[in-house]
Design an enzyme around this catalytic site. Structure first.
Site, PDB file in Angstrom:
ATOM      1  N   HIS A  10       0.839  -1.195   0.000  1.00 38.03           N
ATOM      2  CA  HIS A  10       0.000   0.000   0.000  1.00 38.03           C
ATOM      3  C   HIS A  10       0.879   1.251   0.000  1.00 38.03           C
ATOM      4  O   HIS A  10       1.875   1.320   0.726  1.00 38.03           O
ATOM      5  CB  HIS A  10      -0.909  -0.018   1.239  1.00 38.03           C
ATOM      6  CG  HIS A  10      -2.035   0.952   1.185  1.00 38.03           C
ATOM      7  ND1 HIS A  10      -1.873   2.291   1.453  1.00 38.03           N
ATOM      8  CD2 HIS A  10      -3.348   0.782   0.878  1.00 38.03           C
ATOM      9  CE1 HIS A  10      -3.042   2.901   1.323  1.00 38.03           C
ATOM     10  NE2 HIS A  10      -3.967   2.006   0.971  1.00 38.03           N
ATOM     11  N   SER A  67      -7.553   1.896  -4.663  1.00 37.93           N
ATOM     12  CA  SER A  67      -8.562   1.550  -3.667  1.00 37.93           C
ATOM     13  C   SER A  67      -9.109   2.840  -3.078  1.00 37.93           C
ATOM     14  O   SER A  67      -8.470   3.890  -3.153  1.00 37.93           O
ATOM     15  CB  SER A  67      -7.952   0.692  -2.561  1.00 37.93           C
ATOM     16  OG  SER A  67      -6.915   1.399  -1.901  1.00 37.93           O
ATOM     17  N   GLU A 150     -14.343  -4.895  -0.072  1.00 38.90           N
ATOM     18  CA  GLU A 150     -13.576  -5.252   1.113  1.00 38.90           C
ATOM     19  C   GLU A 150     -14.446  -5.122   2.367  1.00 38.90           C
ATOM     20  O   GLU A 150     -14.791  -4.006   2.768  1.00 38.90           O
ATOM     21  CB  GLU A 150     -12.357  -4.322   1.222  1.00 38.90           C
ATOM     22  CG  GLU A 150     -11.503  -4.584   2.460  1.00 38.90           C
ATOM     23  CD  GLU A 150     -10.282  -3.653   2.538  1.00 38.90           C
ATOM     24  OE1 GLU A 150     -10.189  -2.719   1.721  1.00 38.90           O
ATOM     25  OE2 GLU A 150      -9.439  -3.881   3.425  1.00 38.90           O
ATOM     26  N   HIS A 186      -9.408  -6.672   9.449  1.00 36.68           N
ATOM     27  CA  HIS A 186     -10.848  -6.584   9.694  1.00 36.68           C
ATOM     28  C   HIS A 186     -11.426  -7.943  10.081  1.00 36.68           C
ATOM     29  O   HIS A 186     -12.299  -8.025  10.948  1.00 36.68           O
ATOM     30  CB  HIS A 186     -11.563  -6.028   8.463  1.00 36.68           C
ATOM     31  CG  HIS A 186     -11.116  -4.650   8.099  1.00 36.68           C
ATOM     32  ND1 HIS A 186     -11.435  -3.541   8.851  1.00 36.68           N
ATOM     33  CD2 HIS A 186     -10.336  -4.197   7.075  1.00 36.68           C
ATOM     34  CE1 HIS A 186     -10.885  -2.462   8.309  1.00 36.68           C
ATOM     35  NE2 HIS A 186     -10.216  -2.832   7.239  1.00 36.68           N
ATOM     36  N   HIS A 209      -5.659  -8.308   1.590  1.00 37.41           N
ATOM     37  CA  HIS A 209      -4.837  -7.370   2.367  1.00 37.41           C
ATOM     38  C   HIS A 209      -4.267  -8.086   3.572  1.00 37.41           C
ATOM     39  O   HIS A 209      -5.005  -8.694   4.348  1.00 37.41           O
ATOM     40  CB  HIS A 209      -5.682  -6.200   2.901  1.00 37.41           C
ATOM     41  CG  HIS A 209      -5.759  -5.040   1.964  1.00 37.41           C
ATOM     42  ND1 HIS A 209      -6.682  -4.031   2.115  1.00 37.41           N
ATOM     43  CD2 HIS A 209      -5.003  -4.703   0.881  1.00 37.41           C
ATOM     44  CE1 HIS A 209      -6.501  -3.135   1.143  1.00 37.41           C
ATOM     45  NE2 HIS A 209      -5.503  -3.519   0.386  1.00 37.41           N
ATOM     46  N   ARG A 215      -2.126  -2.803  12.962  1.00 33.77           N
ATOM     47  CA  ARG A 215      -1.793  -2.213  11.664  1.00 33.77           C
ATOM     48  C   ARG A 215      -0.313  -1.855  11.544  1.00 33.77           C
ATOM     49  O   ARG A 215       0.080  -1.152  10.615  1.00 33.77           O
ATOM     50  CB  ARG A 215      -2.688  -1.007  11.330  1.00 33.77           C
ATOM     51  CG  ARG A 215      -4.166  -1.295  11.537  1.00 33.77           C
ATOM     52  CD  ARG A 215      -5.079  -0.496  10.644  1.00 33.77           C
ATOM     53  NE  ARG A 215      -5.271  -1.213   9.380  1.00 33.77           N
ATOM     54  CZ  ARG A 215      -6.311  -1.011   8.558  1.00 33.77           C
ATOM     55  NH1 ARG A 215      -7.236  -0.131   8.855  1.00 33.77           N
ATOM     56  NH2 ARG A 215      -6.422  -1.679   7.440  1.00 33.77           N
ATOM     57  N   GLU A 244      -0.538  -4.031   3.915  1.00 36.79           N
ATOM     58  CA  GLU A 244      -1.143  -2.752   4.278  1.00 36.79           C
ATOM     59  C   GLU A 244      -0.744  -2.430   5.717  1.00 36.79           C
ATOM     60  O   GLU A 244      -0.930  -3.244   6.613  1.00 36.79           O
ATOM     61  CB  GLU A 244      -2.662  -2.863   4.155  1.00 36.79           C
ATOM     62  CG  GLU A 244      -3.384  -1.549   4.231  1.00 36.79           C
ATOM     63  CD  GLU A 244      -4.871  -1.688   3.942  1.00 36.79           C
ATOM     64  OE1 GLU A 244      -5.383  -0.891   3.153  1.00 36.79           O
ATOM     65  OE2 GLU A 244      -5.521  -2.576   4.507  1.00 36.79           O
TER      66      GLU A 244
HETATM   67 MN    MN Z   1      -7.579  -3.194   3.923  1.00 40.51          MN
END
Ligand code: MN
Length: 291
Positions: A10, A67, A150, A186, A209, A215, A244
């Site tokens: 990303h 995206s 997504e 997620h 992803h 993160r 990501e």
């Molecule tokens: Mn994502």
């Protein structure tokens, strides 16, 4: 052994915006870190210099995809016809960017605003989203572009939070170029596990992803990567896998605040990206068992 999957990164690992300078930095660094694809956020499609980006991608031999997540003032998941129309307009202009940079994939939270809704979605808002996405998918199909929906966690949308919901949603869109875009960050919040959802959406899985539970750096959080990669191998997923990660070290004025990136989870993005690529490649090989 040749890599089975195209590995992407990303752009927010490298740059917060997309000036000519940032575009060059992000594409060069992605290539040097060993990636074959860069995912460029197109939340504001007008900020991307399409011709320049296409040329730089070509120079470095890198694939580009886009995206986005919509915003509350331009949201197809709204009962308000005018707001839904603005959302569709934004999707259509982002699709033009994807076409212009020679991309074949456009994914993310295409179906909704990215952010915390104050209430559940409604039948009318959902129907507006389905209608807009049906038109977007038809146009994308003419351009040879695949769309990816997504599922994101409940704080980032009220419409599609799980792979099962994405599958239901896709069944209501007539075109056959819409896929599920899974993100383990997620999934870790919304799914019952990391294995079964992959199996259940295998026929429509189109993009992945990989990110940590906070993160930040891969392998330093709570994600069960072994289970997830085992599932990818079980369904013989050979599509794109994109790393990501977000840190307050690199800020995009709209995206970072929406994603609640308040902490500095890394500062050395070169090390981060190289380690992530090695981590992903290791898990792919381990899961496929060298076969
Ligand atoms: Mn994502």
């Amino acid at each position: 052994m040749a890599m089975r999957n195209t590995l992407g990164v990303h752009a927010l690992v490298w740059a917060g915006g997309w000036s000519r300078e940032e575009c060059r930095t992000a594409i060069r660094e992605s290539k040097e870190a060993g990636y074959d694809l860069i995912e460029i956020p197109a939340l504001d499609p007008g900020l991307i210099d399409v011709r320049d980006t296409e040329a730089v991608l070509k120079d470095y031999g890198l694939q580009g995809v886009c995206s986005l997540g919509l915003s509350f003032d331009a949201d197809i998941n709204s009962e308000d016809t005018e707001i839904a129309r603005k959302g569709e307009e934004r999707l259509m202009s982002a699709l033009k960017v994807v076409e212009g940079i020679g991309g074949t994939y456009f994914g993310g939270v295409l179906y909704s605003a990215l952010g915390k809704y104050p209430q559940p979605t409604s039948e009318k808002a959902r129907a507006n989203a389905i209608e807009a996405l049906s038109r977007l998918a038809a146009r994308a199909k003419d351009l040879g572009i695949t769309l990816g929906l997504e599922p994101v966690n409940r704080y980032e949308s009220n419409l599609v939070n799980t792979a099962a919901q994405a599958m239901e949603f896709i069944q209501e869109i007539p075109s056959d170029n819409v896929r599920v875009h899974l993100d383990v960050y997620h999934m870790n919040i919304e799914e019952c596990g990391m294995y079964q959802p992959v199996i259940d959406c295998a026929s429509k899985l189109g993009y992945v992803h990989i990110g940590e539970s906070h993160r930040g750096e891969l392998g330093t959080g709570n994600i069960d990567f072994d289970a997830f990669f085992a599932a990818l191998a079980a369904v013989k997923y050979e599509g794109v896998i994109t790393f990501e990660s977000f840190s307050s070290a690199i800020i995009n004025p709209s995206l970072s605040n929406t994603l609640a990136i308040w902490r500095n989870t890394w500062t050395d993005n070169r090390k981060l990206a190289r380690d992530a690529r090695a981590f992903i490649a290791h898990h792919i090989e381990k899961a496929w068992g060298g076969g």
